[in-house]
Design an enzyme around this catalytic site. Sequence first.
Site, short mmCIF file in Angstrom:
data_model
loop_
_atom_site.label_atom_id
_atom_site.label_comp_id
_atom_site.label_asym_id
_atom_site.label_seq_id
_atom_site.Cartn_x
_atom_site.Cartn_y
_atom_site.Cartn_z
N SER A 76 40.60 45.78 27.39
CA SER A 76 40.69 45.53 25.95
C SER A 76 39.79 46.50 25.19
O SER A 76 38.76 46.95 25.68
CB SER A 76 40.29 44.10 25.63
OG SER A 76 41.09 43.18 26.34
N1 SAH Z 1 40.18 41.18 29.32
C1 SAH Z 1 40.76 42.18 30.16
C2 SAH Z 1 42.12 42.53 29.63
C3 SAH Z 1 43.09 42.87 30.67
S1 SAH Z 1 44.76 43.01 30.08
C4 SAH Z 1 39.85 43.39 30.20
O1 SAH Z 1 39.00 43.52 29.30
O2 SAH Z 1 39.99 44.22 31.09
C5 SAH Z 1 45.37 41.38 30.34
C6 SAH Z 1 45.32 40.84 31.72
O3 SAH Z 1 46.05 39.62 31.74
C7 SAH Z 1 45.96 41.73 32.78
O4 SAH Z 1 45.05 41.96 33.81
C8 SAH Z 1 47.16 40.91 33.26
O5 SAH Z 1 47.45 41.09 34.63
C9 SAH Z 1 46.70 39.50 32.98
N2 SAH Z 1 47.77 38.52 32.88
C10 SAH Z 1 48.99 38.63 32.30
N3 SAH Z 1 49.69 37.50 32.43
C11 SAH Z 1 48.90 36.63 33.13
C12 SAH Z 1 49.07 35.28 33.59
N4 SAH Z 1 50.18 34.59 33.37
N5 SAH Z 1 48.03 34.72 34.27
C13 SAH Z 1 46.90 35.40 34.52
N6 SAH Z 1 46.68 36.66 34.10
C14 SAH Z 1 47.67 37.28 33.41
#
Ligand code: SAH
Length: 221
Positions: free
Chosen positions: A70
């Site tokens: 993010s």
């Molecule tokens: N907060 C993280 C953002 C990662 S992007 C950071 O700062 O790095 C969002 C994340 O949500 C991804 O890793 C994706 O795999 C995860 N995601 C998407 N759908 C999901 C679900 N149903 N359950 C768990 N994680 C999920």
Amino acid sequence: MSKLNLAGIGMTSQRTRDRLVQRLCDQGIESTEVLEVMRTTPRHIFLDEALAHRAYEDDALPIGFQQTISQPYTVARMTELLLASGPLKRVLEVGTGSGYQTTVLAQLVERVYSVERIKPLQEKARERFQLLGVRNVHLKHADGGFGWPEKGPFDGIISTAAPEEIPGELIDQLDEGGRLVIPVGGSTSQQLILIEKKQDEMIQSMVEPANFVPLRSGLIR
Ligand code: SAH
């Protein structure tokens, strides 16, 4: 709450990080505790080496598996919204990803329960928590759209992936007085939404437009 162990972590110059925090201030982040944590959290640790030099720019960046870390502004904003009504004990995060948002939260709340559907991302994040001495984070490889019922109710829930509609399970797992911060919408238009549970009533506010990866079902091993 975790205090990061930064010994032996090559930190980029204080100036670069001060500049990022100045920009977050300019964009309207007001919480001094959130700004301080943003200043001291080494974001380069959450990126592949090839991208580490861009860690203190205010951008989302790729972390593999078509996912992104993010944007610092987004992390700061969501954290500030979550904490706005006072200290939090139990926070659920949907989407561990790189672990950056998790690490910011872990320094500001008692316990973070974080769910991720892509196992290799979860494992990398786990290594980073170990390296930084983050101890108050519990991880689960699962579909976070169902929350983490065994560990609820939570006084804060944050989703870093966007569903088309808010999963009822997340609202169910919110404690009285709890706050849910979640981007909602399709790939072209999303809104960051805050839901507060008060006397079993849900108060919903639209915060601002957002741009997150979609919440997906199904696990990747
Ligand atoms: N907060 C993280 C953002 C990662 S992007 C950071 O700062 O790095 C969002 C994340 O949500 C991804 O890793 C994706 O795999 C995860 N995601 C998407 N759908 C999901 C679900 N149903 N359950 C768990 N994680 C999920």
